[in-house]
Design an enzyme around this catalytic site. Structure first.
Site, mmCIF file in Angstrom:
data_model
loop_
_atom_site.group_PDB
_atom_site.id
_atom_site.type_symbol
_atom_site.label_atom_id
_atom_site.label_comp_id
_atom_site.label_asym_id
_atom_site.label_seq_id
_atom_site.Cartn_x
_atom_site.Cartn_y
_atom_site.Cartn_z
ATOM 1 N N SER B 23 0.847 -1.197 0.000
ATOM 2 C CA SER B 23 0.000 0.000 0.000
ATOM 3 C C SER B 23 0.884 1.248 0.000
ATOM 4 O O SER B 23 1.873 1.321 0.718
ATOM 5 C CB SER B 23 -0.889 -0.006 1.242
ATOM 6 O OG SER B 23 -1.513 1.260 1.401
ATOM 7 N N CYS B 127 0.590 2.757 10.439
ATOM 8 C CA CYS B 127 1.320 3.853 9.797
ATOM 9 C C CYS B 127 2.065 4.662 10.842
ATOM 10 O O CYS B 127 1.451 5.205 11.759
ATOM 11 C CB CYS B 127 0.379 4.781 9.035
ATOM 12 S SG CYS B 127 1.277 6.169 8.313
ATOM 13 N N THR B 190 6.251 -0.247 7.559
ATOM 14 C CA THR B 190 7.629 0.226 7.741
ATOM 15 C C THR B 190 8.040 0.156 9.212
ATOM 16 O O THR B 190 7.198 0.154 10.113
ATOM 17 C CB THR B 190 7.764 1.670 7.246
ATOM 18 O OG1 THR B 190 6.768 2.455 7.882
ATOM 19 C CG2 THR B 190 7.589 1.756 5.741
ATOM 20 N N THR B 263 9.342 -0.528 -1.872
ATOM 21 C CA THR B 263 10.487 0.301 -2.219
ATOM 22 C C THR B 263 11.207 -0.165 -3.485
ATOM 23 O O THR B 263 11.659 0.663 -4.282
ATOM 24 C CB THR B 263 11.457 0.321 -1.015
ATOM 25 O OG1 THR B 263 10.714 0.798 0.113
ATOM 26 C CG2 THR B 263 12.635 1.221 -1.256
HETATM 27 C C1 LIG Z 1 6.705 5.953 0.398
HETATM 28 C C2 LIG Z 1 5.931 4.888 1.127
HETATM 29 C C3 LIG Z 1 4.575 5.084 1.394
HETATM 30 C C4 LIG Z 1 3.837 4.119 2.066
HETATM 31 N N1 LIG Z 1 2.513 4.325 2.311
HETATM 32 C C5 LIG Z 1 1.792 3.373 2.952
HETATM 33 C C6 LIG Z 1 0.393 3.535 3.171
HETATM 34 O O1 LIG Z 1 -0.226 4.525 2.787
HETATM 35 N N2 LIG Z 1 -0.272 2.547 3.831
HETATM 36 C C7 LIG Z 1 0.350 1.398 4.258
HETATM 37 O O2 LIG Z 1 -0.304 0.527 4.831
HETATM 38 N N3 LIG Z 1 1.667 1.216 4.047
HETATM 39 C C8 LIG Z 1 2.404 2.164 3.409
HETATM 40 N N4 LIG Z 1 3.748 1.952 3.180
HETATM 41 C C9 LIG Z 1 4.386 0.705 3.630
HETATM 42 C C10 LIG Z 1 4.524 -0.313 2.499
HETATM 43 O O3 LIG Z 1 3.256 -0.711 2.007
HETATM 44 C C11 LIG Z 1 5.306 -1.567 2.965
HETATM 45 O O4 LIG Z 1 4.587 -2.173 4.008
HETATM 46 C C12 LIG Z 1 6.697 -1.252 3.458
HETATM 47 O O5 LIG Z 1 7.280 -0.221 2.675
HETATM 48 C C13 LIG Z 1 7.628 -2.465 3.441
HETATM 49 O O6 LIG Z 1 7.838 -2.950 2.131
HETATM 50 P P1 LIG Z 1 9.113 -2.568 1.206
HETATM 51 O O7 LIG Z 1 10.343 -2.744 2.035
HETATM 52 O O8 LIG Z 1 9.043 -3.498 0.038
HETATM 53 O O9 LIG Z 1 8.939 -1.140 0.801
HETATM 54 C C14 LIG Z 1 4.497 2.923 2.499
HETATM 55 C C15 LIG Z 1 5.843 2.732 2.218
HETATM 56 C C16 LIG Z 1 6.570 3.686 1.542
HETATM 57 C C17 LIG Z 1 8.038 3.433 1.266
#
Ligand SMILES: Cc1cc2nc3c(=O)[nH]c(=O)nc-3n(C[C@H](O)[C@H](O)[C@H](O)COP(=O)(O)O)c2cc1C
Ligand SMILES: Cc1cc2nc3c(=O)[nH]c(=O)nc-3n(C[C@H](O)[C@H](O)[C@H](O)COP(=O)(O)OP(=O)(O)OC[C@H]3O[C@@H](n4cnc5c(N)ncnc54)[C@H](O)[C@@H]3O)c2cc1C
Ligand code: FES
Lengths: 229, 308
Positions: B23, B127, B190, B263
């Site tokens: 997301s 979040c 995150t 990411t």
């Molecule tokens: C720029 C950014 C915005 C994000 N916005 C949301 C969000 O609106 N809602 C949510 O549940 N997670 C959000 N996340 C978390 C991601 O969905 C994911 O859980 C987290 O980044 C771990 O995955 P990754 O390491 O592949 O990025 C966001 C992550 C990033 C980097």
């Protein structure tokens, strides 16, 4: 294959064009050295200095890990063209560049010259940085710190011309204000921290029309009036 | 040798492949679905949110911290403008919902859950970039249980709870979500982090702190998924640092039924398309026929009968 050469304090990176779409002046690309070093996992947003004749060229201000890795890379991954470029108006033009903002102008100038008279004013922090003026416009008016580029610009205004500017935020604000004062149409190529470049991360927020917008989608080139709004 | 079946299942929904976006890490209306098996929306809240002031992102070793602040158009615009277009993407749509109180979540779940374009609802209780609500709920077992229970009663669609790794016992929160009736879990959001401006020696991000993502958090994600799976047996969308097909099979083994990428999509939007053939090869290499065959294999005690 990448070719790298110094242009004064900046570095010109030339990539072989793989035949894909190269876009238009003012659009940008996300570039990443492959394999990516851990310190520069994310790509860097870079405007094309020019594209054509089988190559894509970028002028880089090597500041940190990402831009350094690009100049040392054997392979560079390229995503783009992205964003909205300049809207080329008919008639005379004035190009304004501050520092590495000049990088976006060579291609724009070539296109605008087909439409009318082009004048270029550029500002740099040192003579080494100013070396790149030659690839933007050999006839450019160049000023060095502490003289601001708005000085030679103010002497050209009012004018029945379109102003195209790229540089640091403060410079862009001053250019926008000056153009508004003289009722001269003005387009700004802006910068923001970008993780993706295609609307996914919401990282590149800039104040446009009085609210935070994604620069990679709305810009990077925007009408100056939207910044002043 | 026939190529393996890359279909995946979660809560009765069938996916063409097991890859989804995290997301908030893809705008499919701007960029398409990049070959993913489903699209997860950015978290939507009752009222529109501008998001936090810049700087919103900063790169860190093998990752990034972000403080976007749940920028979104709000429930009304989301339902009127976005959902109809998302319904045409051709992949299942999972809608992520956030809020500051259970009733805010409930209102959003009821409205969104009634829309034909939506296949499942994801409750973002994790979040890190807003002052209260959201993660404040997701760090408390009792509040998590109550919220999930409330939202379950608002929709017939599968309800998933997206959890934070920044808690002392992620299995306890996962258990609470399961007790509240969650059909599945999404792990991880995150990790709480902060970046210091190297010149000014002050927090770099406009929101102060932020959330860390990218390859740097992969072991934390695997740990959370492993233990949430062991504690609940619920199906899981696993994510956190996934950057390759190899990562993907590791997440499946830890207990994920679908695997999310965030990411790494920023760094390489062509990644899902390139991962899929490699994933097929790896599934085969591990002697499996389907994605499902690899789900949870890292758990010595799990037998296939406990897989929900
Ligand atoms: C720029 C950014 C915005 C994000 N916005 C949301 C969000 O609106 N809602 C949510 O549940 N997670 C959000 N996340 C978390 C991601 O969905 C994911 O859980 C987290 O980044 C771990 O995955 P990754 O390491 O592949 O990025 C966001 C992550 C990033 C980097
Ligand atoms: C549309 C656009 C066009 C650009 N065109 C050029 C160009 O032609 N030539 C050139 O040299 N540079 C250009 N830049 C700037 C270039 O992207 C940054 O200089 C680069 O990200 C710095 O990377 P680094 O590896 O040198 O520094 P590092 O310190 O290693 O990395 C900088 C990190 O900070 C982020 N960041 C924070 N603030 C900014 C900001 N204001 N701008 C960009 N990134 C920021 C980046 O996302 C990046 O992750 C452009 C930026 C944008 C947005
Ligand atoms: S750079 Fe990611 S949304 Fe603009």
């Amino acid at each position: 294959m990448a070719a790298v050469e110094a242009v004064g304090a900046y570095t010109l990176l030339r990539l072989g064009d793989d035949g894909g779409d190269t876009g238009a002046p003012g659009q940008f690309f996300m570039l990443r050295a492959e394999p990516a070093p851990a310190a520069a996992y994310l790509p860097r947003a870079v405007s094309a200095a020019w594209a054509g004749d089988g190559e894509l060229a970028f002028l880089l201000d090597v500041r940190g890990a990402g831009t350094r890795a690009l100049t040392e890379a054997r392979t560079v991954s390229v995503v783009g063209p992205l964003g909205r470029g300049f809207d080329l108006a008919a008639g005379p033009s004035i190009l304004v560049g501050g520092g590495i903002g000049a990088a976006i102008l060579p291609w724009l100038r070539r296109r605008l010259e087909q439409r009318g008279d082009v004048r270029t004013v550029l500002g740099f922090r040192s003579p080494e940085h100013a070396v790149c003026a030659g690839i933007v416009d050999p006839d450019a008016t160049v000023v060095l710190d502490p003289v601001l580029v708005t000085e030679p610009l103010a002497r050209l205004l009012p004018a029945s011309a379109t102003v195209y500017a790229c540089g640091p935020d403060r410079m862009l604000e001053a250019v926008a204000a000056l153009c508004a004062e003289h009722d001269v149409p003005c387009q700004l190529a802006m910068e923001a921290a970008m993780a993706c470049g295609f609307g996914a991360c919401y990282g590149c927020a800039v104040r446009l029309d009085g609210t935070w917008k994604r620069l990679c989608i709305e810009g990077p080139v925007v009408e100056a009036a939207r910044v002043l709004a | 040798m026939s190529s393996p079946d890359l279909h995946a299942d979660l809560c009765g929904i069938r996916f063409g492949n097991p890859l989804v976006n995290g997301s908030g890490t893809l705008d499919a209306l701007a960029a398409g679905t990049l070959g993913l098996g489903a699209f997860v929306t950015k978290t939507v809240t009752l009222h529109p949110r501008e998001g936090n002031p810049p700087v919103r992102i900063a790169e860190t070793p093998a990752g990034m911290v972000n403080s976007i602040g749940l920028a979104n158009p709000g429930l009304d615009a989301f339902c009127a403008d976005h959902l109809p277009r998302l319904g045409e993407l051709g992949v299942p749509v999972i809608a992520s919902v956030g809020g500051w109180s259970p009733s805010e979540y409930a209102t959003a779940v009821a409205r969104i859950g009634a829309h034909p374009a939506v296949a499942a609802v994801e409750l973002n209780v994790s979040c890190p970039n807003v002052e209260s609500g959201c993660i404040a709920i997701g760090t408390d077992a009792g509040e998590t249980r109550a919220l999930v229970e409330r939202c379950r009663s608002e929709t017939d669609l599968p309800v998933l709870a997206k959890l934070s790794p920044s808690v002392s016992d992620v299995a306890a929160i996962a258990t609470a979500a399961a007790e509240g009736g969650a059909h599945g879990l999404v792990l991880i959001n995150t990790v709480r982090g902060i970046a210091i401006d190297r010149d000014r020696l002050r927090p770099l991000l406009g929101g102060g702190g932020g959330g860390l993502s990218g390859p740097a958090i992969k072991p934390i994600a695997l740990h959370a998924i492993f233990h949430a799976r062991a504690a609940t047996g619920l199906p899981i969308i696993g994510m956190g640092g996934v950057a390759s097909a190899q990562d993907c099979v590791e997440f499946l083994a830890a207990g994920a039924s679908l695997v999310g990428i965030g990411t790494s999509l920023f760094a390489d939007p062509g990644l899902p398309q390139r991962m899929l053939p490699e994933l097929g090869r790896l599934v085969r290499q591990h002697g499996a026929e389907t994605i499902e065959d690899l789900v949870g294999v890292a758990h010595p005690r799990l037998s296939s009968s406990t897989r929900a």
